[in-house]
Write a protein that holds these residues in place. Structure first.
Motif, PDB file in Angstrom:
ATOM      1  N   ILE A 133      54.280  60.943  72.439  1.00 54.43           N
ATOM      2  CA  ILE A 133      55.083  61.907  73.194  1.00 54.43           C
ATOM      3  C   ILE A 133      55.273  61.384  74.611  1.00 54.43           C
ATOM      4  O   ILE A 133      54.542  60.503  75.070  1.00 54.43           O
ATOM      5  N   GLN A 134      56.253  61.925  75.301  1.00 54.77           N
ATOM      6  CA  GLN A 134      56.485  61.582  76.695  1.00 54.77           C
ATOM      7  C   GLN A 134      55.891  62.690  77.571  1.00 54.77           C
ATOM      8  O   GLN A 134      56.132  63.876  77.341  1.00 54.77           O
ATOM      9  N   VAL A 135      55.092  62.297  78.556  1.00 50.92           N
ATOM     10  CA  VAL A 135      54.470  63.276  79.455  1.00 50.92           C
ATOM     11  C   VAL A 135      54.784  62.893  80.891  1.00 50.92           C
ATOM     12  O   VAL A 135      54.966  61.716  81.223  1.00 50.92           O
ATOM     13  N   SER A 136      54.876  63.895  81.738  1.00 50.78           N
ATOM     14  CA  SER A 136      55.143  63.660  83.162  1.00 50.78           C
ATOM     15  C   SER A 136      53.828  63.537  83.913  1.00 50.78           C
ATOM     16  O   SER A 136      52.925  64.357  83.754  1.00 50.78           O
ATOM     17  N   THR A 137      53.701  62.489  84.714  1.00 52.20           N
ATOM     18  CA  THR A 137      52.528  62.278  85.540  1.00 52.20           C
ATOM     19  C   THR A 137      52.970  62.110  86.984  1.00 52.20           C
ATOM     20  O   THR A 137      54.167  62.090  87.298  1.00 52.20           O
ATOM     21  N   ALA A 138      51.999  61.976  87.870  1.00 54.47           N
ATOM     22  CA  ALA A 138      52.313  61.773  89.287  1.00 54.47           C
ATOM     23  C   ALA A 138      53.078  60.474  89.504  1.00 54.47           C
ATOM     24  O   ALA A 138      53.811  60.333  90.483  1.00 54.47           O
ATOM     25  N   SER A 139      52.908  59.537  88.582  1.00 55.85           N
ATOM     26  CA  SER A 139      53.582  58.241  88.703  1.00 55.85           C
ATOM     27  C   SER A 139      54.897  58.182  87.945  1.00 55.85           C
ATOM     28  O   SER A 139      55.570  57.152  87.932  1.00 55.85           O
ATOM     29  N   GLY A 140      55.237  59.297  87.296  1.00 58.03           N
ATOM     30  CA  GLY A 140      56.475  59.318  86.529  1.00 58.03           C
ATOM     31  C   GLY A 140      56.210  59.662  85.078  1.00 58.03           C
ATOM     32  O   GLY A 140      55.170  60.219  84.727  1.00 58.03           O
ATOM     33  N   VAL A 141      57.136  59.304  84.210  1.00 55.69           N
ATOM     34  CA  VAL A 141      57.006  59.586  82.789  1.00 55.69           C
ATOM     35  C   VAL A 141      56.165  58.507  82.122  1.00 55.69           C
ATOM     36  O   VAL A 141      56.345  57.314  82.377  1.00 55.69           O
ATOM     37  N   ALA A 142      55.225  58.927  81.282  1.00 57.76           N
ATOM     38  CA  ALA A 142      54.349  57.974  80.607  1.00 57.76           C
ATOM     39  C   ALA A 142      54.164  58.416  79.163  1.00 57.76           C
ATOM     40  O   ALA A 142      54.546  59.521  78.773  1.00 57.76           O
ATOM     41  N   ARG A 143      53.566  57.550  78.373  1.00 57.86           N
ATOM     42  CA  ARG A 143      53.357  57.847  76.960  1.00 57.86           C
ATOM     43  C   ARG A 143      52.031  58.585  76.774  1.00 57.86           C
ATOM     44  O   ARG A 143      50.997  58.191  77.303  1.00 57.86           O
ATOM     45  N   GLY A 144      52.082  59.657  76.007  1.00 58.85           N
ATOM     46  CA  GLY A 144      50.885  60.357  75.583  1.00 58.85           C
ATOM     47  C   GLY A 144      50.890  60.477  74.078  1.00 58.85           C
ATOM     48  O   GLY A 144      51.741  59.890  73.391  1.00 58.85           O
ATOM     49  N   TYR A 145      49.947  61.235  73.551  1.00 61.55           N
ATOM     50  CA  TYR A 145      49.841  61.381  72.097  1.00 61.55           C
ATOM     51  C   TYR A 145      49.518  62.827  71.740  1.00 61.55           C
ATOM     52  O   TYR A 145      48.831  63.530  72.475  1.00 61.55           O
ATOM     53  N   LYS A 146      50.017  63.236  70.584  1.00 61.28           N
ATOM     54  CA  LYS A 146      49.692  64.550  70.031  1.00 61.28           C
ATOM     55  C   LYS A 146      49.068  64.338  68.664  1.00 61.28           C
ATOM     56  O   LYS A 146      49.550  63.533  67.861  1.00 61.28           O
ATOM     57  N   LEU A 147      47.982  65.060  68.400  1.00 60.30           N
ATOM     58  CA  LEU A 147      47.301  64.930  67.122  1.00 60.30           C
ATOM     59  C   LEU A 147      46.525  66.199  66.834  1.00 60.30           C
ATOM     60  O   LEU A 147      46.386  67.068  67.695  1.00 60.30           O
ATOM     61  N   ASN A 148      46.020  66.326  65.622  1.00 60.67           N
ATOM     62  CA  ASN A 148      45.195  67.465  65.243  1.00 60.67           C
ATOM     63  C   ASN A 148      43.749  67.008  65.087  1.00 60.67           C
ATOM     64  O   ASN A 148      43.476  65.983  64.439  1.00 60.67           O
ATOM     65  N   LEU A 149      42.841  67.774  65.680  1.00 56.39           N
ATOM     66  CA  LEU A 149      41.414  67.507  65.559  1.00 56.39           C
ATOM     67  C   LEU A 149      40.892  68.180  64.298  1.00 56.39           C
ATOM     68  O   LEU A 149      41.293  69.295  63.967  1.00 56.39           O
ATOM     69  N   ASN A 150      39.983  67.505  63.618  1.00 56.66           N
ATOM     70  CA  ASN A 150      39.403  68.108  62.410  1.00 56.66           C
ATOM     71  C   ASN A 150      38.699  69.418  62.744  1.00 56.66           C
ATOM     72  O   ASN A 150      38.841  70.411  62.021  1.00 56.66           O
ATOM     73  N   SER A 151      37.945  69.430  63.835  1.00 60.32           N
ATOM     74  CA  SER A 151      37.226  70.647  64.197  1.00 60.32           C
ATOM     75  C   SER A 151      36.818  70.591  65.664  1.00 60.32           C
ATOM     76  O   SER A 151      36.619  69.524  66.234  1.00 60.32           O
ATOM     77  N   VAL A 152      36.713  71.781  66.253  1.00 59.47           N
ATOM     78  CA  VAL A 152      36.148  71.957  67.595  1.00 59.47           C
ATOM     79  C   VAL A 152      35.095  73.054  67.476  1.00 59.47           C
ATOM     80  O   VAL A 152      35.380  74.152  66.994  1.00 59.47           O
ATOM     81  N   THR A 153      33.866  72.731  67.900  1.00 57.89           N
ATOM     82  CA  THR A 153      32.757  73.651  67.748  1.00 57.89           C
ATOM     83  C   THR A 153      32.115  73.926  69.093  1.00 57.89           C
ATOM     84  O   THR A 153      31.815  73.001  69.854  1.00 57.89           O
ATOM     85  N   ILE A 154      31.902  75.213  69.383  1.00 59.29           N
ATOM     86  CA  ILE A 154      31.179  75.616  70.584  1.00 59.29           C
ATOM     87  C   ILE A 154      30.172  76.683  70.161  1.00 59.29           C
ATOM     88  O   ILE A 154      30.549  77.735  69.645  1.00 59.29           O
ATOM     89  N   GLY A 155      28.894  76.392  70.334  1.00 59.62           N
ATOM     90  CA  GLY A 155      27.866  77.300  69.853  1.00 59.62           C
ATOM     91  C   GLY A 155      28.007  77.485  68.353  1.00 59.62           C
ATOM     92  O   GLY A 155      28.081  76.517  67.594  1.00 59.62           O
ATOM     93  N   GLY A 156      28.068  78.757  67.907  1.00 56.89           N
ATOM     94  CA  GLY A 156      28.241  79.033  66.488  1.00 56.89           C
ATOM     95  C   GLY A 156      29.681  79.221  66.074  1.00 56.89           C
ATOM     96  O   GLY A 156      29.959  79.630  64.949  1.00 56.89           O
ATOM     97  N   ILE A 157      30.617  78.914  66.967  1.00 61.25           N
ATOM     98  CA  ILE A 157      32.041  79.091  66.693  1.00 61.25           C
ATOM     99  C   ILE A 157      32.653  77.736  66.336  1.00 61.25           C
ATOM    100  O   ILE A 157      32.591  76.794  67.136  1.00 61.25           O
ATOM    101  N   LYS A 158      33.247  77.664  65.169  1.00 60.36           N
ATOM    102  CA  LYS A 158      33.875  76.413  64.725  1.00 60.36           C
ATOM    103  C   LYS A 158      35.305  76.705  64.291  1.00 60.36           C
ATOM    104  O   LYS A 158      35.549  77.586  63.457  1.00 60.36           O
ATOM    105  N   VAL A 159      36.245  75.962  64.873  1.00 58.92           N
ATOM    106  CA  VAL A 159      37.660  76.120  64.547  1.00 58.92           C
ATOM    107  C   VAL A 159      38.173  74.787  64.001  1.00 58.92           C
ATOM    108  O   VAL A 159      37.933  73.736  64.602  1.00 58.92           O
TER     109      VAL A 159
END
Length: 210
Positions: A143-169
């Motif tokens: 993806i293209q993202v705007s930074t202080a230095s101009g437009v740069a390349r970034g990435y979009k993806l899905n994480l398998n899981s994010v867990t905080i304490g007993g909460i898992k998504v």
């Protein structure tokens, strides 16, 4: 000596007995607690007859546990918290002096420090953090993202899981930004929108959804 005499008016309603706990003072690795009107001087690792356990005490804070739930009480930020049994897993975060809520989460089984940011669309990593977590950017969507230095390349993806304490998504959208921004990973709305949130006297409570 001044810290020894400080009283924190932190009333914590505890589990089924509706006990009240008040931190009265800190004495090195010990803490004076008042539980249902009874004063208990506990050393780190000790439990009171009422079932309140002192996990840790310093000159700045005491950390207690009841029925497996923990609460950190600081001299600078008194916090009231409920230890009532909950059917849903929950996590309680205390704001720092800047008003930010920071913690650590597990991303795809690896631990990373994060800051809660309701203004961020997704979980956001800087490039070095993404690499250290072993995220496969070769299969991510550029993806293209705007930074202080101009437009740069970034990435979009899905994480398998994010867990905080007993909460898992599972299947949480994330964005990887170029260079070292953001300095701390942002726990954004791709995660936050899938849990219930409540703010209570300087504390942010996250609860898993049924």
């Amino acid at each position: 000596m001044r810290n020894f005499l400080l009283s924190l008016l932190c009333l914590l309603p505890l589990a089924a007995a509706a006990q009240q706990v008040q931190l009265k003072g800190l004495f090195g690795s010990s803490a004076m607690l008042e539980i249902d009107g009874e004063q208990r001087l506990l050393k780190a690792g000790q439990s009171s007859p009422e079932g309140v356990k002192l996990l840790e005490a310093t000159t700045d804070y005491a950390r207690v546990a009841v029925d497996g739930r923990q609460q950190k009480l600081t001299l600078d930020a008194p916090v009231a918290a409920s230890y009532a049994r909950s059917k849903r897993p929950e996590v309680r975060l205390v704001a720092d002096k800047q008003g930010h809520f920071s913690t650590r989460v597990w991303v795809n089984g690896r631990r990373v420090p994060v800051m809660v940011d309701t203004g961020a669309t997704s979980v956001a990593f800087n490039y070095p953090t993404a690499r250290s977590l072993g995220l496969d950017l070769d299969r991510a969507q550029p993806i293209q993202v705007s930074t202080a230095s101009g437009v740069a390349r970034g990435y979009k993806l899905n994480l398998n899981s994010v867990t905080i304490g007993g909460i898992k998504v599972h299947n949480v959208e994330a964005t990887v930004l170029p260079d070292d921004f953001p300095e701390t990973t942002l726990l954004g709305n791709s995660f936050l929108s899938r849990v219930d949130m409540e703010q209570q006297r300087g504390m942010l409570i996250l609860r898993a959804r049924n």
